[in-house]
Design a protein around this motif. Structure first.
Motif, PDB file in Angstrom:
ATOM      1  N   PHE A 125      -2.405  -4.985  10.706  1.00 42.94           N
ATOM      2  CA  PHE A 125      -3.576  -5.584  10.080  1.00 42.94           C
ATOM      3  C   PHE A 125      -3.102  -6.702   9.156  1.00 42.94           C
ATOM      4  O   PHE A 125      -2.344  -6.464   8.210  1.00 42.94           O
ATOM      5  CB  PHE A 125      -4.357  -4.545   9.268  1.00 42.94           C
ATOM      6  N   TYR A 126      -3.510  -7.935   9.449  1.00 39.57           N
ATOM      7  CA  TYR A 126      -3.067  -9.096   8.676  1.00 39.57           C
ATOM      8  C   TYR A 126      -4.157  -9.544   7.697  1.00 39.57           C
ATOM      9  O   TYR A 126      -5.328  -9.681   8.056  1.00 39.57           O
ATOM     10  CB  TYR A 126      -2.701 -10.245   9.607  1.00 39.57           C
TER      11      TYR A 126
ATOM     12  N   TYR B  31      -0.031  -2.702   7.255  1.00 38.35           N
ATOM     13  CA  TYR B  31      -0.729  -3.807   6.607  1.00 38.35           C
ATOM     14  C   TYR B  31       0.265  -4.910   6.242  1.00 38.35           C
ATOM     15  O   TYR B  31       1.310  -4.647   5.652  1.00 38.35           O
ATOM     16  CB  TYR B  31      -1.433  -3.318   5.339  1.00 38.35           C
TER      17      TYR B  31
ATOM     18  N   ARG C 189      -7.768 -10.899   8.533  1.00 44.56           N
ATOM     19  CA  ARG C 189      -8.636  -9.740   8.291  1.00 44.56           C
ATOM     20  C   ARG C 189      -8.979  -9.018   9.591  1.00 44.56           C
ATOM     21  O   ARG C 189     -10.068  -8.478   9.765  1.00 44.56           O
ATOM     22  CB  ARG C 189      -9.928 -10.152   7.571  1.00 44.56           C
ATOM     23  N   ARG C 190      -8.023  -9.012  10.498  1.00 46.00           N
ATOM     24  CA  ARG C 190      -8.243  -8.344  11.782  1.00 46.00           C
ATOM     25  C   ARG C 190      -6.994  -7.582  12.183  1.00 46.00           C
ATOM     26  O   ARG C 190      -5.885  -7.918  11.773  1.00 46.00           O
ATOM     27  CB  ARG C 190      -8.587  -9.363  12.878  1.00 46.00           C
ATOM     28  N   ARG C 191      -7.186  -6.575  12.998  1.00 46.26           N
ATOM     29  CA  ARG C 191      -6.064  -5.829  13.549  1.00 46.26           C
ATOM     30  C   ARG C 191      -5.517  -6.531  14.794  1.00 46.26           C
ATOM     31  O   ARG C 191      -6.286  -7.069  15.600  1.00 46.26           O
ATOM     32  CB  ARG C 191      -6.485  -4.409  13.950  1.00 46.26           C
TER      33      ARG C 191
ATOM     34  N   VAL D  16      -0.931   2.198  11.576  1.00 42.43           N
ATOM     35  CA  VAL D  16      -1.453   0.876  11.214  1.00 42.43           C
ATOM     36  C   VAL D  16      -0.634   0.369  10.033  1.00 42.43           C
ATOM     37  O   VAL D  16      -0.564   1.017   8.980  1.00 42.43           O
ATOM     38  CB  VAL D  16      -2.941   0.930  10.828  1.00 42.43           C
TER      39      VAL D  16
END
Length: 228
Positions: free
Chosen positions: A143-144, A107, A148-150, A105
């Motif tokens: 994840f942006y 960010y 605020r979501r993947r 993941v």
């Protein structure tokens, strides 16, 4: 397991930073300024990104609902010739019951982009993890901060091939030690923290003037002489 490039680098080859792939696909000149000239500057966007990464910048490990979550995991790939740090890697129990199945993941501040630079960076992380864990990784996530979501990213053959190509090009650029000339694009350059150091508008304009002057000199040289 095919990652789009069968070339395996020799152990003595110095790896480049994994982040250089994202920089190179976004802008080769930005990549050279950062990784060749060691230039850096911060603006609102990089500051927001730095603050966002504070939660994953320190190496750590915890278990959440049976999933082992590792932050700041060191990564390396001999195939791509890169090394770096993963923001976060989830280690799920594998379907075969043996070992772990990594899920990277990354960010990012802002929101999903039109280009694939973020996806390439994540795919490179997956290829590193594949070499390290000897497992095929089919998917990861970006994840942006703004949404605020993947956003799920599938590591298909097209993305793997693009990642291998960008890695080759970035290594060649850094090894050459040269910085490409600027190509101004408003959508790209306006958000770049290196805009003042890069000066894309001014340098590109200077190059255009040089080309115009060279054409005028050539035209004068080729023109027939006056006769009396």
């Amino acid at each position: 397991m095919d990652v789009g490039n069968d070339t395996v680098l020799k152990p003595e080859v110095e790896p480049i930073a994994l982040s250089a792939l994202q920089h190179h696909l976004f802008c080769p000149r930005q990549c050279a300024l950062i990784h060749v000239e060691q230039a850096w500057a911060e603006n609102q966007f990089t500051a927001e990104g730095r603050l966002m990464h504070e939660t994953t910048s320190a190496a750590g490990h915890e278990v959440r609902r049976g999933v082992h979550v590792v932050t700041a995991m060191p990564l390396a790939s001999a195939r791509l010739g890169v090394a770096g740090i993963a923001d976060l890697v989830e280690l799920h129990h594998s379907d075969d019951g043996v070992g772990w199945q990594p899920f990277p993941v990354e960010y990012k501040r802002g929101k999903p982009k039109a280009h694939r630079a973020d996806e390439v960076q994540l795919c490179a992380q997956a290829i590193c993890l594949e070499e390290m864990f000897q497992r095929t990784i089919a998917e990861g996530a970006l994840f942006y901060g703004k949404t605020r979501r993947r956003m799920a990213v599938t590591f298909d053959e097209e993305l793997r091939a693009l990642t291998a190509t960008v890695a080759t090009e970035a290594r060649a650029l850094i090894a050459a030690g040269t910085t490409p000339k600027p190509v101004y694009q408003r959508s790209r350059c306006s958000a770049c923290s290196l805009a003042e150091l890069c000066r894309p508008k001014r340098l590109q304009r200077d190059a255009n003037v040089s080309r115009w002057l060279a054409r005028r000199i050539a035209d004068d040289t080729d023109a027939p002489g006056e006769t009396s």
